[in-house]
Enzyme design. Structure first.
Site, PDB file in Angstrom:
ATOM      1  N   ILE A  64       7.812 -22.379 -13.741  1.00 29.05           N
ATOM      2  CA  ILE A  64       7.830 -21.332 -14.777  1.00 29.05           C
ATOM      3  C   ILE A  64       9.241 -20.879 -15.155  1.00 29.05           C
ATOM      4  CG2 ILE A  64       5.500 -20.410 -14.373  1.00 29.05           C
ATOM      5  CD1 ILE A  64       6.959 -18.098 -12.772  1.00 29.05           C
ATOM      6  N   THR A 134       2.185  -6.341  -6.698  1.00 30.86           N
ATOM      7  CA  THR A 134       2.003  -5.867  -5.323  1.00 30.86           C
ATOM      8  C   THR A 134       2.221  -4.362  -5.191  1.00 30.86           C
ATOM      9  OG1 THR A 134       3.069  -5.968  -3.142  1.00 30.86           O
ATOM     10  CG2 THR A 134       4.440  -6.559  -4.985  1.00 30.86           C
ATOM     11  N   ASP A 135       1.635  -3.779  -4.163  1.00 33.92           N
ATOM     12  CA  ASP A 135       1.869  -2.352  -3.897  1.00 33.92           C
ATOM     13  C   ASP A 135       3.278  -2.097  -3.361  1.00 33.92           C
ATOM     14  OD1 ASP A 135       1.582  -3.448  -1.344  1.00 33.92           O
ATOM     15  OD2 ASP A 135       0.124  -1.980  -0.635  1.00 33.92           O
ATOM     16  N   GLU A 136       3.971  -3.189  -2.976  1.00 33.71           N
ATOM     17  CA  GLU A 136       5.299  -3.009  -2.365  1.00 33.71           C
ATOM     18  C   GLU A 136       6.319  -2.450  -3.355  1.00 33.71           C
ATOM     19  OE1 GLU A 136       6.436  -6.112   0.364  1.00 33.71           O
ATOM     20  OE2 GLU A 136       4.350  -6.693   0.675  1.00 33.71           O
ATOM     21  N   TYR A 159      12.248  -8.927  -2.268  1.00 33.53           N
ATOM     22  CA  TYR A 159      10.938  -9.331  -2.813  1.00 33.53           C
ATOM     23  C   TYR A 159      10.368  -8.232  -3.699  1.00 33.53           C
ATOM     24  CZ  TYR A 159       5.838  -9.856  -2.987  1.00 33.53           C
ATOM     25  OH  TYR A 159       4.529  -9.913  -3.416  1.00 33.53           O
ATOM     26  N   ALA A 161      11.803  -5.697  -5.025  1.00 31.97           N
ATOM     27  CA  ALA A 161      12.659  -5.406  -6.182  1.00 31.97           C
ATOM     28  C   ALA A 161      12.414  -6.427  -7.292  1.00 31.97           C
ATOM     29  CB  ALA A 161      14.127  -5.412  -5.768  1.00 31.97           C
ATOM     30  N   SER A 162      12.211  -7.681  -6.902  1.00 31.99           N
ATOM     31  CA  SER A 162      11.969  -8.712  -7.931  1.00 31.99           C
ATOM     32  C   SER A 162      10.601  -8.514  -8.582  1.00 31.99           C
ATOM     33  CB  SER A 162      12.109 -10.117  -7.338  1.00 31.99           C
ATOM     34  OG  SER A 162      11.051 -10.393  -6.437  1.00 31.99           O
ATOM     35  N   LYS A 163       9.607  -8.109  -7.787  1.00 32.21           N
ATOM     36  CA  LYS A 163       8.274  -7.857  -8.374  1.00 32.21           C
ATOM     37  C   LYS A 163       8.317  -6.606  -9.257  1.00 32.21           C
ATOM     38  CE  LYS A 163       4.853  -9.793  -7.777  1.00 32.21           C
ATOM     39  NZ  LYS A 163       4.223 -10.995  -8.407  1.00 32.21           N
ATOM     40  N   PRO A 214       5.412 -12.557  17.755  1.00 29.57           N
ATOM     41  CA  PRO A 214       6.566 -11.697  17.455  1.00 29.57           C
ATOM     42  C   PRO A 214       6.186 -10.473  16.627  1.00 29.57           C
ATOM     43  CG  PRO A 214       6.574 -13.631  16.023  1.00 29.57           C
ATOM     44  CD  PRO A 214       5.379 -13.764  16.903  1.00 29.57           C
TER      45      PRO A 214
HETATM   46  P1  NAD Z   1       1.843 -17.799  -2.323  1.00 26.29           P
HETATM   47  O1  NAD Z   1       3.273 -17.802  -1.905  1.00 26.29           O
HETATM   48  O2  NAD Z   1       0.792 -18.221  -1.366  1.00 26.29           O
HETATM   49  O3  NAD Z   1       1.665 -18.707  -3.630  1.00 26.29           O
HETATM   50  C1  NAD Z   1       2.575 -18.709  -4.683  1.00 26.29           C
HETATM   51  C2  NAD Z   1       2.290 -19.930  -5.540  1.00 26.29           C
HETATM   52  O4  NAD Z   1       3.228 -19.915  -6.645  1.00 26.29           O
HETATM   53  C3  NAD Z   1       2.481 -21.256  -4.824  1.00 26.29           C
HETATM   54  O5  NAD Z   1       1.401 -22.118  -5.116  1.00 26.29           O
HETATM   55  C4  NAD Z   1       3.776 -21.796  -5.388  1.00 26.29           C
HETATM   56  O6  NAD Z   1       3.825 -23.227  -5.420  1.00 26.29           O
HETATM   57  C5  NAD Z   1       3.768 -21.215  -6.799  1.00 26.29           C
HETATM   58  N1  NAD Z   1       5.124 -21.084  -7.344  1.00 26.29           N
HETATM   59  C6  NAD Z   1       6.214 -20.530  -6.737  1.00 26.29           C
HETATM   60  N2  NAD Z   1       7.288 -20.609  -7.552  1.00 26.29           N
HETATM   61  C7  NAD Z   1       6.863 -21.206  -8.702  1.00 26.29           C
HETATM   62  C8  NAD Z   1       7.506 -21.534  -9.918  1.00 26.29           C
HETATM   63  N3  NAD Z   1       8.807 -21.298 -10.103  1.00 26.29           N
HETATM   64  N4  NAD Z   1       6.768 -22.114 -10.906  1.00 26.29           N
HETATM   65  C9  NAD Z   1       5.436 -22.361 -10.709  1.00 26.29           C
HETATM   66  N5  NAD Z   1       4.799 -22.093  -9.571  1.00 26.29           N
HETATM   67  C10 NAD Z   1       5.490 -21.517  -8.577  1.00 26.29           C
HETATM   68  O7  NAD Z   1       1.592 -16.323  -2.848  1.00 26.29           O
HETATM   69  P2  NAD Z   1       0.274 -15.420  -2.797  1.00 26.29           P
HETATM   70  O8  NAD Z   1       0.259 -14.672  -1.523  1.00 26.29           O
HETATM   71  O9  NAD Z   1      -0.894 -16.242  -3.192  1.00 26.29           O
HETATM   72  O10 NAD Z   1       0.604 -14.379  -3.962  1.00 26.29           O
HETATM   73  C11 NAD Z   1       0.260 -14.645  -5.309  1.00 26.29           C
HETATM   74  C12 NAD Z   1       0.693 -13.476  -6.162  1.00 26.29           C
HETATM   75  O11 NAD Z   1       0.060 -12.286  -5.717  1.00 26.29           O
HETATM   76  C13 NAD Z   1       2.195 -13.199  -6.117  1.00 26.29           C
HETATM   77  O12 NAD Z   1       2.621 -12.852  -7.415  1.00 26.29           O
HETATM   78  C14 NAD Z   1       2.332 -12.030  -5.163  1.00 26.29           C
HETATM   79  O13 NAD Z   1       3.461 -11.239  -5.473  1.00 26.29           O
HETATM   80  C15 NAD Z   1       1.034 -11.289  -5.432  1.00 26.29           C
HETATM   81  N6  NAD Z   1       0.510 -10.488  -4.311  1.00 26.29           N
HETATM   82  C16 NAD Z   1       0.351 -11.044  -3.072  1.00 26.29           C
HETATM   83  C17 NAD Z   1      -0.184 -10.270  -2.047  1.00 26.29           C
HETATM   84  C18 NAD Z   1      -0.418 -10.863  -0.664  1.00 26.29           C
HETATM   85  O14 NAD Z   1      -0.815 -10.130   0.255  1.00 26.29           O
HETATM   86  N7  NAD Z   1      -0.249 -12.152  -0.456  1.00 26.29           N
HETATM   87  C19 NAD Z   1      -0.537  -8.934  -2.271  1.00 26.29           C
HETATM   88  C20 NAD Z   1      -0.355  -8.398  -3.550  1.00 26.29           C
HETATM   89  C21 NAD Z   1       0.162  -9.194  -4.568  1.00 26.29           C
HETATM   90  P1  TYD Z   2       3.774  -9.815   6.120  1.00 30.25           P
HETATM   91  O1  TYD Z   2       2.526 -10.575   6.422  1.00 30.25           O
HETATM   92  O2  TYD Z   2       5.066 -10.570   6.033  1.00 30.25           O
HETATM   93  O3  TYD Z   2       3.494  -8.970   4.796  1.00 30.25           O
HETATM   94  P2  TYD Z   2       4.389  -7.806   4.082  1.00 30.25           P
HETATM   95  O4  TYD Z   2       5.737  -7.783   4.693  1.00 30.25           O
HETATM   96  O5  TYD Z   2       4.417  -8.285   2.671  1.00 30.25           O
HETATM   97  O6  TYD Z   2       3.626  -6.532   4.288  1.00 30.25           O
HETATM   98  O7  TYD Z   2       3.959  -8.700   7.231  1.00 30.25           O
HETATM   99  C1  TYD Z   2       2.958  -7.717   7.467  1.00 30.25           C
HETATM  100  C2  TYD Z   2       3.485  -6.751   8.506  1.00 30.25           C
HETATM  101  O8  TYD Z   2       3.638  -7.449   9.747  1.00 30.25           O
HETATM  102  C3  TYD Z   2       4.864  -6.188   8.166  1.00 30.25           C
HETATM  103  O9  TYD Z   2       4.951  -4.835   8.610  1.00 30.25           O
HETATM  104  C4  TYD Z   2       5.819  -7.045   8.973  1.00 30.25           C
HETATM  105  C5  TYD Z   2       4.995  -7.394  10.213  1.00 30.25           C
HETATM  106  N1  TYD Z   2       5.311  -8.715  10.840  1.00 30.25           N
HETATM  107  C6  TYD Z   2       5.581  -8.775  12.212  1.00 30.25           C
HETATM  108  O10 TYD Z   2       5.562  -7.763  12.937  1.00 30.25           O
HETATM  109  N2  TYD Z   2       5.844 -10.013  12.753  1.00 30.25           N
HETATM  110  C7  TYD Z   2       5.878 -11.158  11.994  1.00 30.25           C
HETATM  111  O11 TYD Z   2       6.174 -12.250  12.545  1.00 30.25           O
HETATM  112  C8  TYD Z   2       5.600 -11.064  10.595  1.00 30.25           C
HETATM  113  C9  TYD Z   2       5.600 -12.284   9.720  1.00 30.25           C
HETATM  114  C10 TYD Z   2       5.298  -9.816  10.063  1.00 30.25           C
END
Ligand code: NAD
Ligand code: TYD
Length: 354
Positions: A64, A134-136, A159, A161-163, A214
């Site tokens: 993208i 994301t809620d972050e 992360y 900040a970019s979102k 960890p």
């Molecule tokens: P993920 O890292 O598992 O998947 C991201 C996907 O995007 C991958 O398939 C990757 O190949 C693709 N991708 C990355 N860079 C790309 C690029 N430049 N062009 C095209 N494709 C690209 O992420 P996820 O956990 O499935 O999250 C998906 C979305 O939901 C994200 O936008 C994330 O910010 C948001 N989100 C995630 C969570 C969570 O708990 N995982 C919570 C809230 C919001």
């Molecule tokens: P993560 O799954 O990376 O999600 P996010 O940081 O987006 O919330 O982490 C969830 C929580 O777990 C976060 O408080 C960081 C903590 N964490 C650990 O304690 N150990 C680990 O190895 C990882 C990956 C996360």
């Protein structure tokens, strides 16, 4: 969704994206689903093996951030809607390499907005650009309170900040160009197909291999966990029923301190692996904290419930057991995603303990 529609999903080979693609392909057989994904380390077409031959699913490999690629794609194919999930998604990676997050999450989102704006310039009727966030972006809470849609943005990791930046651009395209956008901000997801760098799959993987678990800092950091299929059902609801220009928070009303969640997982794993109770918990190791670690996230999803009727369905104990079982039953998937680059990431992040 009307028959013959063309829907672009970005990031559909990732964790949440693959669950969303599966839902859309099955629920809307008359809609053509175009899955655009760069297949980074986090993207894996194995996540969609069960629906890969569906006649309404089309895969496009592409980045993208590549304006020429997007321009070519959008000149050949019209889209009625876009659901944008492609992103760099792991906080720890954003700390060691923030630029990739600016590139994909900010520049990539703006490139996609531009492509949509150009294609839809003459007719915005029935179009929708849905940005999954994301809620972050809201920052960190103390012991009490919740994030609402009105909470001021206060991102604290590269992360988030970019979102946050991408969310601002999406809203700017609504106000400036009238692009029909919609945004949701969701809490931490869990479930099958999550890359094992995130907390729960990482812990499951390490428990199985009897490696240290960890836990960062004092382990009292709090997250609100949502079953991933509840999230994609919310996305489907918002895409179809949400109001253009609006934001919806999505959450599980399911707060856990990391250490309590890891203990619950350890108990579940001991049972599933037929190990004596306490066996997995003995692997818990407190390690150096994540820099800028947000203390607590908690979502108020009342607007989504009240206006669109969505509520989470799956309870934590049930979802956690299903997740653990899935990882134990899908050793081959885990083996594929943990070979190669994963080893180097682990070495860097956790030293020899990975
Ligand atoms: P993920 O890292 O598992 O998947 C991201 C996907 O995007 C991958 O398939 C990757 O190949 C693709 N991708 C990355 N860079 C790309 C690029 N430049 N062009 C095209 N494709 C690209 O992420 P996820 O956990 O499935 O999250 C998906 C979305 O939901 C994200 O936008 C994330 O910010 C948001 N989100 C995630 C969570 C969570 O708990 N995982 C919570 C809230 C919001
Ligand atoms: P993560 O799954 O990376 O999600 P996010 O940081 O987006 O919330 O982490 C969830 C929580 O777990 C976060 O408080 C960081 C903590 N964490 C650990 O304690 N150990 C680990 O190895 C990882 C990956 C996360």
């Amino acid at each position: 969704m009307a028959e013959g529609k063309q829907l672009l999903v970005t990031g559909g080979a990732g964790f949440i994206g693959s669950h969303l693609v599966r839902l859309l392909v099955k629920k809307y057989p008359d809609v053509q689903i175009w899955n655009l994904d760069a297949l980074t380390y986090a993207g894996n077409l194995e996540n969609l093996r069960d629906v890969e031959n569906a006649p309404n699913l089309h895969f496009i490999k592409g980045d993208i951030t590549d304006a020429a690629f997007l321009s070519d794609l959008f000149s050949r194919q019209s889209f009625d809607g876009i659901i944008h999930l492609a992103a760099e998604s792991h906080v720890d990676r954003s700390i060691t390499g923030p630029l990739a997050f600016v590139q994909t999450n900010v520049i990539g989102t703006v490139q996609l907005l531009e492509a949509a704006r150009r294609q839809w310039a003459d007719n915005l009727e029935g179009k929708r650009f849905y940005h999954v966030s994301t809620d972050e972006v809201y920052g960190s809470l103390g012991e009490t309170g919740f994030f609402t849609e009105e909470t001021a943005y206060d991102p604290r990791s590269p992360y988030s900040a970019s979102k946050a930046s991408s969310d601002h651009f999406v809203r700017a395209y609504f106000h400036t160009y009238g692009l029909p956008v919609i945004i949701s901000n969701c809490s931490n997801n869990y479930g099958p197909f999550q890359f094992p760098e995130k907390l729960l799959p990482l812990m499951i993987h390490n428990i199985r291999q009897r490696k240290p678990l960890p836990v960062y800092g004092d382990g009292k950091y709090t997250r609100d966990w949502l079953w991933v299929i509840d999230h994609v059902e919310a996305i489907d609801t918002i895409y179809h029923k949400g109001v253009t220009g609006e934001t919806y928070n999505i959450g599980g009303q399911n707060e856990w301190k990391n250490i309590d969640l890891v203990h619950l997982l350890c108990k579940t794993m001991d049972r599933l692996l037929d190990r004596p109770e306490g066996d997995s918990a003995s692997l818990i190791t407190f390690v150096k904290d994540r820099p800028g670690h947000d203390r607590r996230y908690a979502i108020d999803a009342e607007k989504l419930q009240r206006e669109l009727g969505w509520t989470p369905k799956v309870q934590m104990a049930e979802g956690l057991e299903e997740t653990a079982r899935w990882y134990l039953d899908n050793e081959e998937w885990l083996h594929h995603v943990t070979s190669g680059e994963y080893q180097q990431y682990f070495q860097k992040q956790y030293g020899s303990r990975g």
